[in-house]
Design a protein around this motif. Sequence first.
Motif, mmCIF file in Angstrom:
data_model
loop_
_atom_site.group_PDB
_atom_site.id
_atom_site.type_symbol
_atom_site.label_atom_id
_atom_site.label_comp_id
_atom_site.label_asym_id
_atom_site.label_seq_id
_atom_site.Cartn_x
_atom_site.Cartn_y
_atom_site.Cartn_z
ATOM 1 N N ASP B 113 -15.030 32.223 -12.556
ATOM 2 C CA ASP B 113 -13.354 32.463 -13.068
ATOM 3 C C ASP B 113 -12.625 33.530 -14.241
ATOM 4 O O ASP B 113 -11.366 33.825 -14.279
ATOM 5 N N LEU B 114 -13.830 34.247 -14.742
ATOM 6 C CA LEU B 114 -13.446 34.981 -15.653
ATOM 7 C C LEU B 114 -14.299 36.313 -14.597
ATOM 8 O O LEU B 114 -13.350 36.713 -15.128
ATOM 9 N N ARG B 115 -14.775 36.511 -14.284
ATOM 10 C CA ARG B 115 -15.169 37.304 -13.488
ATOM 11 C C ARG B 115 -14.292 37.480 -12.635
ATOM 12 O O ARG B 115 -13.731 38.818 -12.051
ATOM 13 N N GLN B 116 -13.691 37.033 -12.215
ATOM 14 C CA GLN B 116 -12.947 37.180 -10.777
ATOM 15 C C GLN B 116 -11.488 37.067 -11.271
ATOM 16 O O GLN B 116 -9.994 37.163 -10.471
ATOM 17 N N ASN B 117 -11.313 37.300 -12.709
ATOM 18 C CA ASN B 117 -10.263 37.259 -13.373
ATOM 19 C C ASN B 117 -8.818 36.256 -12.950
ATOM 20 O O ASN B 117 -7.670 35.639 -12.196
ATOM 21 N N ARG B 118 -9.874 35.013 -12.443
ATOM 22 C CA ARG B 118 -8.371 33.601 -12.852
ATOM 23 C C ARG B 118 -8.282 33.097 -13.958
ATOM 24 O O ARG B 118 -7.202 32.578 -14.133
ATOM 25 N N LEU B 119 -9.226 34.361 -14.671
ATOM 26 C CA LEU B 119 -8.823 33.922 -16.748
ATOM 27 C C LEU B 119 -9.185 34.544 -17.626
ATOM 28 O O LEU B 119 -10.429 35.609 -16.630
ATOM 29 N N ASP B 120 -8.534 35.101 -18.223
ATOM 30 C CA ASP B 120 -8.625 36.322 -18.833
ATOM 31 C C ASP B 120 -9.788 35.724 -19.863
ATOM 32 O O ASP B 120 -10.555 36.697 -20.488
ATOM 33 N N GLY B 121 -10.124 34.804 -20.543
ATOM 34 C CA GLY B 121 -10.902 34.042 -21.142
ATOM 35 C C GLY B 121 -10.974 32.347 -21.539
ATOM 36 O O GLY B 121 -10.196 31.769 -20.777
ATOM 37 N N VAL B 122 -11.469 32.016 -22.770
ATOM 38 C CA VAL B 122 -12.190 30.560 -21.955
ATOM 39 C C VAL B 122 -12.403 30.122 -23.607
ATOM 40 O O VAL B 122 -12.999 30.703 -24.462
ATOM 41 N N ILE B 123 -11.739 29.279 -24.338
ATOM 42 C CA ILE B 123 -12.003 28.268 -25.556
ATOM 43 C C ILE B 123 -13.562 27.205 -25.191
ATOM 44 O O ILE B 123 -12.822 26.215 -24.031
ATOM 45 N N LEU B 124 -14.063 27.705 -26.380
ATOM 46 C CA LEU B 124 -15.032 26.253 -25.651
ATOM 47 C C LEU B 124 -14.779 24.671 -26.738
ATOM 48 O O LEU B 124 -15.123 25.468 -27.480
ATOM 49 N N ILE B 125 -14.965 24.323 -25.848
ATOM 50 C CA ILE B 125 -14.893 22.883 -27.149
ATOM 51 C C ILE B 125 -16.177 21.668 -27.119
ATOM 52 O O ILE B 125 -16.894 21.574 -26.048
ATOM 53 N N HIS B 126 -16.105 20.921 -28.157
ATOM 54 C CA HIS B 126 -17.301 20.747 -28.472
ATOM 55 C C HIS B 126 -18.970 20.861 -27.780
ATOM 56 O O HIS B 126 -19.570 20.668 -26.415
ATOM 57 N N THR B 127 -18.930 22.128 -27.943
ATOM 58 C CA THR B 127 -20.069 22.218 -27.128
ATOM 59 C C THR B 127 -21.624 21.977 -28.099
ATOM 60 O O THR B 127 -21.213 21.927 -29.694
ATOM 61 N N HIS B 128 -22.802 22.398 -27.218
ATOM 62 C CA HIS B 128 -23.673 21.386 -28.211
ATOM 63 C C HIS B 128 -24.957 22.461 -28.021
ATOM 64 O O HIS B 128 -24.739 23.585 -27.788
ATOM 65 N N GLY B 129 -25.734 22.453 -29.513
ATOM 66 C CA GLY B 129 -26.917 23.721 -29.777
ATOM 67 C C GLY B 129 -27.363 23.827 -28.318
ATOM 68 O O GLY B 129 -27.973 25.210 -28.264
ATOM 69 N N ALA B 130 -27.765 22.823 -27.394
ATOM 70 C CA ALA B 130 -28.037 23.484 -26.271
ATOM 71 C C ALA B 130 -27.888 23.653 -24.330
ATOM 72 O O ALA B 130 -28.251 24.415 -24.397
ATOM 73 N N ASP B 131 -26.491 24.048 -25.120
ATOM 74 C CA ASP B 131 -25.029 24.166 -24.805
ATOM 75 C C ASP B 131 -25.338 25.724 -23.787
ATOM 76 O O ASP B 131 -25.549 26.804 -25.541
ATOM 77 N N PRO B 132 -25.844 26.777 -23.032
ATOM 78 C CA PRO B 132 -26.240 27.571 -22.616
ATOM 79 C C PRO B 132 -25.237 28.990 -22.432
ATOM 80 O O PRO B 132 -24.861 30.036 -21.893
ATOM 81 N N LEU B 133 -23.626 28.157 -22.593
ATOM 82 C CA LEU B 133 -22.863 28.970 -21.666
ATOM 83 C C LEU B 133 -22.294 29.893 -23.158
ATOM 84 O O LEU B 133 -22.340 30.990 -22.431
ATOM 85 N N PRO B 134 -22.119 29.556 -24.260
ATOM 86 C CA PRO B 134 -22.044 30.097 -25.264
ATOM 87 C C PRO B 134 -22.801 31.160 -25.038
ATOM 88 O O PRO B 134 -22.235 32.720 -25.024
ATOM 89 N N ARG B 135 -23.954 31.532 -24.870
ATOM 90 C CA ARG B 135 -24.995 33.216 -25.239
ATOM 91 C C ARG B 135 -24.393 33.660 -23.497
ATOM 92 O O ARG B 135 -24.356 34.753 -23.339
ATOM 93 N N LEU B 136 -24.464 32.641 -22.435
ATOM 94 C CA LEU B 136 -23.880 33.037 -20.953
ATOM 95 C C LEU B 136 -22.975 34.064 -21.333
ATOM 96 O O LEU B 136 -22.851 35.147 -20.475
ATOM 97 N N LEU B 137 -21.958 33.546 -21.817
ATOM 98 C CA LEU B 137 -20.143 34.281 -22.152
ATOM 99 C C LEU B 137 -20.465 35.291 -22.440
ATOM 100 O O LEU B 137 -20.216 36.875 -22.359
#
Lengths: 328, 328
Positions: B113-137
């Motif tokens: 969604d971010l890459r294809q410009n369907r979203l300009d940015g994201v707010i991440l709530i409730h991420t836990h330590g093992a969540d790879p998403l923050p680092r990915l972004l």
Amino acid sequence: MDRRPVTLEEVARIAGVSRATVSRVVNGVATVDGELRRVVEKAISSTGYTPNRAARSLVTRRAGAIGLVLPDEGRTVHDPYFGRVVAGVLPVIRPLGVQLVLTTGDHREVVDDLRQNRLDGVILIHTHGADPLPRLLIEADLPVVLAARPVRPMPITYVDVDQAAGGALAADHLVSRGCRRPATITGPLETPAGQDRLRGFREAVAGHGLPEPVVVEGDFSREGGAAAARRLADADVDGVFIASDLMAAGALPVLRDHGRRVPEDVKVVGFDDSSPAVECDPPLTTVRQPVEDMAAEMARLLVQRVERPDRPVSSVVFAPTLVVRRSS
Amino acid sequence: MDRRPVTLEEVARIAGVSRATVSRVVNGVATVDGELRRVVEKAISSTGYTPNRAARSLVTRRAGAIGLVLPDEGRTVHDPYFGRVVAGVLPVIRPLGVQLVLTTGDHREVVDDLRQNRLDGVILIHTHGADPLPRLLIEADLPVVLAARPVRPMPITYVDVDQAAGGALAADHLVSRGCRRPATITGPLETPAGQDRLRGFREAVAGHGLPEPVVVEGDFSREGGAAAARRLADADVDGVFIASDLMAAGALPVLRDHGRRVPEDVKVVGFDDSSPAVECDPPLTTVRQPVEDMAAEMARLLVQRVERPDRPVSSVVFAPTLVVRRSS
DNA sequence: CTGAAAGCGCTTACAG
DNA sequence: CTGAAAGCGCTTACAG
């Protein structure tokens, strides 16, 4: 590193066909030759192509997004109900590539978003009788689905739980638990939910050959429940159907203060299966709406409506279920 | 009746200028002549023109939408916290014409969604330590804001409450209420929140010259609170800081069952000011995070980041407040 | 400071 | 069944 996403143009070049053909494959147009389709599909997956929605929107005049309209008051957002709606809607629309946009109930903005194709349709939750938005949208012939039967009848699509059946469920359960002198704390009687839950309860009580239940009108609030309970505390009743868990949460301490033990002296059934139901002491037996299923259905009806605006409006009513806990 | 919205073209014709000039006025380009600007503005308001966002998106490569990423589990959606976040974000972005899109935490979809410009940015709530998403972004250099300090330090923008200050607030309050033998039920000690609340509490207790508090580790759940309370029930303590309201709601009945009256025998302070805090018996004194303000700040930081991706990452920490109720 | 023109990435009549 | 071409409504170098 190239940040530019793949375009239709590139896929077409790789597959050796025109952009039009790729577009047809992407959109599932049936007339494309089988062999060609395969070549195009390979090119799509090898490039990881996804259509640019802005470009598509521009020509189709579809936003690819539906709105979930929150009441102007931030209040209801805090309701767990809201989260259940989201959980129901998302799985339906994601596979369709449709986004869920949150928006407040400002009328101008909602109508504008719809008119300007920023939103293809909206789901309205928690509208009250005085809310002019539903009628506004109908008159402008804009796609809308209500999360409950409207106060006044109008040609609009809605999804609701069978409120009367919920009242009946409560009555049947109380009777099965041995109650013979039933009572109820109702919702506001100018709302469909208030009326229907009462009617269902009453009819089922009568069906069991019991006397007319004691009826005290409430307002769906915790304080309203407490106030109603005070009027009921010394009445000769052994089972109370309280038309919302929140009211029940207000009523329980009042009953206790009056020396009425729950469930020994009086059994209580709530409505909603919301968080107060679990946090009450004792936890509440309650009527549960299948909110996630209902929300999924709202999404389906809305998408249908967006795609085929000519179709006649239809509504759907879901059956409630009973969740038994210690209050009965 | 004409359903087609007004276009730039029409406004230009009415104002007697080129489309480029109207575009400049709409986008607040400073170089437009004052008189011309006035003429254009009149044409805009007389026609009720609003820019077509699909067309604009197509050329600017901006979606005009940010995402609120929910955990994969529908679970947290039910949290009232979620609603408070929405209530904080919406007022910030609406005036900017930015939409708030709800999305689940599927990594591929978020990145896409971010890459294809369907979203300009994201707010991440409730991420836990093992969540790879923050680092990915971060690695993909995509705009993101976290709703809490990440478990492991990383170059990411986050908004958080000063957790340690919250623990100190609880300690100070208990002491001011006469407690001399403090204890605490902590959150999971591998989380920043768990660690920091404990540290703040401990340091403040020491600062008052009191003995080292009794510490029992919990897990933020109701059951965890009950279990921890059982280990604490017969200890010689007169005040407990419980690091989440939900744990406190689990602990309270246990204390009562062990004959420890709240607040007479032992005073209790929770954390979050969530619905269990109000529904507990007695209602909880608790540390409150200014969630709406924090969410508004997240939105501001994200929008800033989208507009100026080069800017260095900065984070913001808010001060907590104490809400006093009957449990202390 | 302003305008003519190109171009963003699609879809869809229209021919063939 | 397929492709060339127009067009959706904007923004933005580029001239002037």
